[in-house]
Design an enzyme around this catalytic site. Structure first.
Site, PDB file in Angstrom:
ATOM      1  N   GLY A   1      23.088  19.772   9.223  1.00 59.41           N
ATOM      2  CA  GLY A   1      23.861  19.484  10.416  1.00 59.41           C
ATOM      3  C   GLY A   1      24.775  18.307  10.181  1.00 59.41           C
ATOM      4  O   GLY A   1      24.829  17.742   9.088  1.00 59.41           O
ATOM      5  N   HIS A   2      25.493  17.920  11.235  1.00 61.75           N
ATOM      6  CA  HIS A   2      26.471  16.838  11.130  1.00 61.75           C
ATOM      7  C   HIS A   2      25.925  15.517  11.642  1.00 61.75           C
ATOM      8  O   HIS A   2      26.683  14.582  11.851  1.00 61.75           O
ATOM      9  CB  HIS A   2      27.746  17.209  11.879  1.00 61.75           C
TER      10      HIS A   2
END
Length: 288
Positions: A131-132
């Site tokens: 994910g970010h």
């Protein structure tokens, strides 16, 4: 009309079947893209509980919390491939008193994103990756956005995420707002990129319409305490603040992050910010 004391509990799956439409998502190239469906939407809810369930492969956001007062997300699993577009794990905006506890999130965008108008948030025991990262923002995309304040992220692990703890605001912000009283404590990085990043020149895919208005967003009173582990990038700390409104009240203590590549040395990249630091390697403190 508000919904009060909604509970969604159990061990079931909500499967968004997003794989069928991810290739049709044009939002990374076009601001006026067609927004695909979110999997679980909580609008205008008071004192909601989401516990035990799994949300997988959403077409867009897995969970969207909007104009809610009091939401607890506990022991939830959120899963999608790391390359699935805009599949934020949990997004919230214009909401208060949100707790996300003991939850595992691995998606193709922000694990958790806190948009404008988010206040009094407690994130604890969250594992993020892929994910970010855990993000505040983006801020400033639209006019008349509300402030973000009283955010605590504690006892979390970020595994292989492309960013770690991130605050992001548009370089062409449309109107003034403030992000303040933000605390990150006891967070471990396991080969995450950009472990600590404030980016006031955020401009995804170069879609910004004008330049030079980053000074409309104020970032102040942010504390990083006991942030440890390994970074996949040499820049353990990136504080890219606005020239006209420098970041204020940035405090670091016991930030010990090593680079997982050659020589293990990390560094800070800084602009328009002063950091008060204790127990931090000088290379990571933005010291002159």
């Amino acid at each position: 009309m508000r919904v009060k004391k909604l509970s969604i509990t159990g061990k079931g799956n909500i499967d968004g079947q997003g794989k069928a439409v991810w290739t049709k998502n044009s939002c990374q190239k076009n601001y006026n893209c067609k927004i695909l469906p979110n999997s679980l939407v909580l609008d205008f809810c008071d004192d909601a509980l989401i516990e035990g369930i799994s949300i997988i492969n959403s077409k867009f956001f897995h969970m969207n919390i909007f104009q809610c007062k009091g939401v607890t997300v506990k022991d939830v699993k959120v899963t999608a491939p790391g390359d699935s577009p805009n599949t934020d794990g949990i997004h919230m905006g214009d909401s208060s008193n949100v707790s996300i506890i003991d939850t595992t999130i691995g998606v193709g965008d922000d694990c958790i994103s806190m948009g404008p108008g988010t206040t009094k948030v407690n994130i604890s025991g969250v594992t993020c990756g892929p994910g970010h990262g855990i993000s505040i923002g983006s801020l400033g995309r639209y006019k008349d956005e509300k402030d973000v304040t009283d955010i605590t992220v504690k006892n979390c692990v970020l595994k292989g995420s492309s960013n770690g703890l991130r605050i992001k605001s548009y370089e062409d912000a449309k109107s003034p707002l403030v992000a303040s009283k933000i605390t990150y404590e006891n967070v471990k990085m396991e080969d995450s990129g950009n472990p600590i990043i404030i980016d006031q020149k955020y401009c995804p895919n170069k879609l910004c319409t004008s330049k030079g208005d980053a000074d409309r967003v104020t970032v102040k009173d942010v504390t990083f305490k006991n942030i440890t582990g390994m970074s996949s990038t040499p820049e353990a700390v990136s504080l890219l603040c606005s020239e006209k409104k420098p970041c204020e009240g940035i405090t670091m203590s016991d930030v010990k992050i090593e680079y997982s590549g050659t020589n293990n040395k990390t560094m800070a990249v800084c602009s328009h910010v002063k950091v008060t630091a204790t127990g931090v390697d000088k290379a990571n403190t933005c010291a002159a």
